[in-house]
Design a protein around this motif. Structure first.
Motif, short mmCIF file in Angstrom:
data_model
loop_
_atom_site.label_atom_id
_atom_site.label_comp_id
_atom_site.label_asym_id
_atom_site.label_seq_id
_atom_site.Cartn_x
_atom_site.Cartn_y
_atom_site.Cartn_z
N MET A 1 0.84 -1.18 0.00
CA MET A 1 0.00 0.00 0.00
C MET A 1 0.88 1.23 0.00
O MET A 1 1.96 1.22 0.54
CB MET A 1 -0.89 -0.01 1.24
N SER A 2 0.40 2.25 -0.62
CA SER A 2 1.09 3.53 -0.58
C SER A 2 0.05 4.63 -0.53
O SER A 2 -1.11 4.42 -0.84
CB SER A 2 2.01 3.69 -1.79
N LEU A 3 0.49 5.80 -0.11
CA LEU A 3 -0.40 6.94 0.05
C LEU A 3 0.28 8.17 -0.53
O LEU A 3 1.46 8.41 -0.28
CB LEU A 3 -0.71 7.15 1.54
N SER A 4 -0.49 8.92 -1.31
CA SER A 4 0.02 10.17 -1.88
C SER A 4 -1.09 11.21 -1.88
O SER A 4 -2.26 10.89 -1.70
CB SER A 4 0.54 9.94 -3.30
N THR A 5 -0.69 12.46 -2.08
CA THR A 5 -1.65 13.55 -2.17
C THR A 5 -1.15 14.58 -3.17
O THR A 5 0.04 14.61 -3.52
CB THR A 5 -1.91 14.20 -0.79
N HIS A 6 -2.07 15.40 -3.64
CA HIS A 6 -1.75 16.47 -4.59
C HIS A 6 -2.68 17.63 -4.25
O HIS A 6 -3.87 17.43 -4.05
CB HIS A 6 -2.00 15.97 -6.01
N VAL A 7 -2.14 18.83 -4.19
CA VAL A 7 -2.95 20.01 -3.89
C VAL A 7 -2.87 20.97 -5.06
O VAL A 7 -1.78 21.36 -5.49
CB VAL A 7 -2.49 20.71 -2.60
N LEU A 8 -4.03 21.35 -5.57
CA LEU A 8 -4.12 22.30 -6.68
C LEU A 8 -4.83 23.55 -6.20
O LEU A 8 -5.92 23.47 -5.62
CB LEU A 8 -4.89 21.69 -7.85
N ASN A 9 -4.21 24.69 -6.42
CA ASN A 9 -4.85 25.97 -6.14
C ASN A 9 -5.79 26.25 -7.31
O ASN A 9 -5.36 26.66 -8.39
CB ASN A 9 -3.79 27.06 -5.99
N ALA A 10 -7.06 26.00 -7.12
CA ALA A 10 -8.03 26.12 -8.22
C ALA A 10 -8.25 27.58 -8.64
O ALA A 10 -8.70 27.84 -9.75
CB ALA A 10 -9.37 25.49 -7.81
N ALA A 11 -7.91 28.53 -7.78
CA ALA A 11 -8.06 29.95 -8.14
C ALA A 11 -7.02 30.36 -9.19
O ALA A 11 -7.28 31.21 -10.03
CB ALA A 11 -7.94 30.82 -6.90
N THR A 12 -5.84 29.75 -9.13
CA THR A 12 -4.77 30.11 -10.06
C THR A 12 -4.52 29.02 -11.12
O THR A 12 -3.83 29.27 -12.09
CB THR A 12 -3.45 30.35 -9.31
N GLY A 13 -5.05 27.82 -10.85
CA GLY A 13 -4.80 26.71 -11.75
C GLY A 13 -3.39 26.15 -11.62
O GLY A 13 -2.92 25.42 -12.48
N ARG A 14 -2.73 26.47 -10.53
CA ARG A 14 -1.34 26.06 -10.31
C ARG A 14 -1.24 25.13 -9.10
O ARG A 14 -2.08 25.19 -8.20
CB ARG A 14 -0.46 27.29 -10.05
N PRO A 15 -0.20 24.32 -9.04
CA PRO A 15 0.01 23.48 -7.87
C PRO A 15 0.26 24.34 -6.63
O PRO A 15 0.80 25.44 -6.73
CB PRO A 15 1.27 22.68 -8.20
N ALA A 16 -0.15 23.84 -5.50
CA ALA A 16 0.09 24.52 -4.22
C ALA A 16 1.39 23.98 -3.64
O ALA A 16 1.42 22.96 -2.95
CB ALA A 16 -1.08 24.30 -3.27
N ALA A 17 2.48 24.65 -3.96
CA ALA A 17 3.80 24.23 -3.51
C ALA A 17 4.05 24.65 -2.07
O ALA A 17 3.54 25.67 -1.59
CB ALA A 17 4.87 24.83 -4.41
N ASP A 18 4.84 23.85 -1.36
CA ASP A 18 5.32 24.14 -0.01
C ASP A 18 4.18 24.26 1.01
O ASP A 18 4.27 25.01 1.98
CB ASP A 18 6.18 25.41 -0.01
N LEU A 19 3.11 23.51 0.80
CA LEU A 19 1.97 23.54 1.71
C LEU A 19 2.17 22.48 2.80
O LEU A 19 2.39 21.31 2.49
CB LEU A 19 0.68 23.23 0.92
N PRO A 20 2.09 22.85 4.08
CA PRO A 20 2.25 21.86 5.15
C PRO A 20 1.06 20.88 5.18
O PRO A 20 -0.10 21.29 5.09
CB PRO A 20 2.26 22.70 6.43
N VAL A 21 1.40 19.60 5.30
CA VAL A 21 0.40 18.53 5.33
C VAL A 21 0.80 17.55 6.43
O VAL A 21 1.98 17.26 6.61
CB VAL A 21 0.33 17.77 3.99
N ARG A 22 -0.19 17.05 7.15
CA ARG A 22 0.06 16.09 8.21
C ARG A 22 -0.89 14.91 8.06
O ARG A 22 -2.06 15.09 7.73
CB ARG A 22 -0.07 16.85 9.52
N LEU A 23 -0.39 13.72 8.29
CA LEU A 23 -1.18 12.49 8.28
C LEU A 23 -1.37 12.04 9.71
O LEU A 23 -0.40 11.92 10.47
CB LEU A 23 -0.46 11.39 7.49
#
Length: 99
Positions: free
Chosen positions: A1-23
């Motif tokens: 099993m593996s787990l991944s995520t992706h965050v897109l800033n829908a207002a700009t249409g760009r990836p949300a880089a350097d966003l803190p995430v916690r599991l």
């Protein structure tokens, strides 16, 4: 099993880089934490066991309304890959089970 995520800033249409995430596990134990890469992704989160888990995204820098977004999800088959994306705009967000 593996787990991944992706965050897109829908207002700009760009990836949300350097966003803190916690599991976290269902009981609140922090299993991992990190920041999205330049493409808005975290590809190498630890594989959680079966059960309910949460991804918590610290979104305050991207949204004046949502300081954080929590997505709870259930791992039913630990042998599968789970991808949990977040589409974020200033006043809304959505998610789905990705592949």
């Amino acid at each position: 099993m593996s787990l991944s995520t992706h965050v897109l800033n829908a207002a700009t249409g760009r990836p949300a880089a350097d966003l803190p995430v916690r599991l976290e596990a269902e009981v609140g134990t922090v299993l991992a934490q990190g920041r999205t890469d330049a493409d808005g992704r975290i590809k190498d989160l630890p594989a959680p066991a079966a059960g309910v888990h949460r991804l918590i995204f610290e979104t305050g820098d991207l949204s004046p309304f949502y300081p954080s977004v929590t997505i709870a999800f259930t791992v039913t088959d630990p042998a599968q890959h789970y991808h949990v994306p977040l589409l974020l705009s200033p006043y809304s967000f959505s998610t789905y089970r990705g592949s």
